[in-house]
Design a protein around this motif. Structure first.
Motif, mmCIF file in Angstrom:
data_model
loop_
_atom_site.group_PDB
_atom_site.id
_atom_site.type_symbol
_atom_site.label_atom_id
_atom_site.label_comp_id
_atom_site.label_asym_id
_atom_site.label_seq_id
_atom_site.Cartn_x
_atom_site.Cartn_y
_atom_site.Cartn_z
ATOM 1 N N ARG A 200 -38.892 14.286 19.437
ATOM 2 C CA ARG A 200 -37.594 13.938 18.848
ATOM 3 C C ARG A 200 -37.802 13.684 17.324
ATOM 4 N N ARG A 201 -39.065 13.236 16.966
ATOM 5 C CA ARG A 201 -39.495 12.930 15.577
ATOM 6 C C ARG A 201 -40.772 13.104 15.485
ATOM 7 N N ASP B 27 -35.896 20.530 26.149
ATOM 8 C CA ASP B 27 -34.919 19.709 25.283
ATOM 9 C C ASP B 27 -34.690 18.317 25.803
ATOM 10 N N ARG B 28 -35.647 17.739 26.601
ATOM 11 C CA ARG B 28 -35.446 16.624 27.457
ATOM 12 C C ARG B 28 -35.840 15.375 26.375
ATOM 13 N N GLY B 29 -36.386 15.616 25.392
ATOM 14 C CA GLY B 29 -36.874 14.915 24.316
ATOM 15 C C GLY B 29 -38.207 14.064 24.890
ATOM 16 N N GLU B 30 -38.700 13.086 24.400
ATOM 17 C CA GLU B 30 -40.010 12.433 24.557
ATOM 18 C C GLU B 30 -40.037 12.024 25.972
ATOM 19 N N ARG B 31 -38.749 11.461 26.546
ATOM 20 C CA ARG B 31 -38.916 10.782 28.145
ATOM 21 C C ARG B 31 -39.482 11.877 29.097
ATOM 22 N N GLY C 47 -45.515 12.949 17.611
ATOM 23 C CA GLY C 47 -44.575 12.188 17.930
ATOM 24 C C GLY C 47 -44.703 10.780 17.653
ATOM 25 N N ARG D 206 -42.096 18.715 26.588
ATOM 26 C CA ARG D 206 -41.127 17.978 25.959
ATOM 27 C C ARG D 206 -40.837 18.195 24.524
ATOM 28 N N ARG D 207 -39.701 18.369 23.956
ATOM 29 C CA ARG D 207 -39.594 18.267 22.428
ATOM 30 C C ARG D 207 -39.893 16.855 21.925
#
Length: 263
Positions: free
Chosen positions: A24-25, A3-7, A245, A21-22
């Motif tokens: 975000r969009r 759940d760290r996002g794209e970073r 993404g 990574r999940r």
């Protein structure tokens, strides 16, 4: 999935069956069906000169690989919208290399992408700078035999072909196959800076297949020279749904983080 996002801030990205990574969009969605992967070992120095700025060859045990991938794209859709009728389904053939950036993210670099729909070709070239080519691409099943063919239109004549026999038996992946297929983004040159476009999809399922015939002329046309005539890896996958993404610019050289050691 994380759940760290794209970073991504680790060392070299792990080779995992699921994206680390999940998204975000979700920028767009699609389904990849009936994929045939052929891979050859190539010279790492030849690969290095073909990659976008800010990336280096991603090597497996010191070796570089190039892929020739055939598949059918279905149900292309933007965001959470409905699939595009007609224009969202087409056949595609691509030549790809393997890259790594200063943040340690492993990726794919496309040298060519053949597509049999003109509008997606124009949109991908204009919007993402991807080297799409409008081509005649066909896919046919003859019993258990799957055949893809591609040939450029107009004055572009490089061709490609593959014929495989596919069984119902699932197969596990060798470490080399994992290196070639566990990829969660692509690198491409942007107007001002190289960008990374992340994706996510379920874990691959592969079936046993035998290579019966191929024409790999697209590799030479893309500036890629295999070290041997026979491919080092031949894989078939029934397909997966894929989400992409938003593009992420690579850090400027002065802010780049030193990556860890590649596998």
């Amino acid at each position: 999935m994380s759940d760290r996002g794209e970073r991504y801030t680790g060392g070299v990205e792990s080779l995992t069956p699921l994206a680390p990574r999940r998204l975000r969009r979700v920028l767009f969605r699609q389904f990849w069906r009936d994929l045939v992967f052929l891979h050859w070992e190539v010279d790492p120095f030849d690969v290095a000169r073909l990659l976008p700025p800010g990336t280096v060859p991603d090597l497996y045990r010191g070796r570089a690989y190039a892929g020739l991938v055939f598949f059918r794209m279905e149900d292309l859709a933007f965001g959470n919208g409905p699939p595009l009728p007609y224009l969202g389904t087409f056949n595609e053939v691509n030549v790809r290399l393997y890259s790594r950036d200063a943040l340690g993210r492993r990726g794919v670099v496309f040298r060519s992408l053949d597509c049999d729909r003109l509008l997606p070709v124009l949109a991908a070239r204009a919007g993402f700078g991807l080297p799409y080519r409008w081509a005649r691409v066909s896919r046919q099943w003859h019993g258990r035999h799957l055949v893809y063919r591609t040939r450029g239109r107009l004055h572009e004549r490089p061709s490609g072909r593959v014929r495989v026999r596919v069984s119902d038996d699932t197969v596990g992946l060798r470490p080399l196959d994992e290196f070639l297929t566990h990829r969660w983004g692509l690198h491409e040159r942007g107007p001002t800076r190289t960008y990374y476009l992340p994706n996510a999809h379920p874990a691959w399922t592969f079936r046993r297949c035998d290579l019966l015939d191929r024409d790999a002329s697209l590799l030479a046309a893309a500036g890629v020279a295999p070290l041997r005539a026979e491919p080092d890896s031949v894989l078939y996958a029934p397909g997966v749904p894929v989400r992409f993404g938003t593009p992420v610019p690579l850090p400027s050289p002065g802010r780049a983080r030193r990556p860890g050691r590649a596998r």
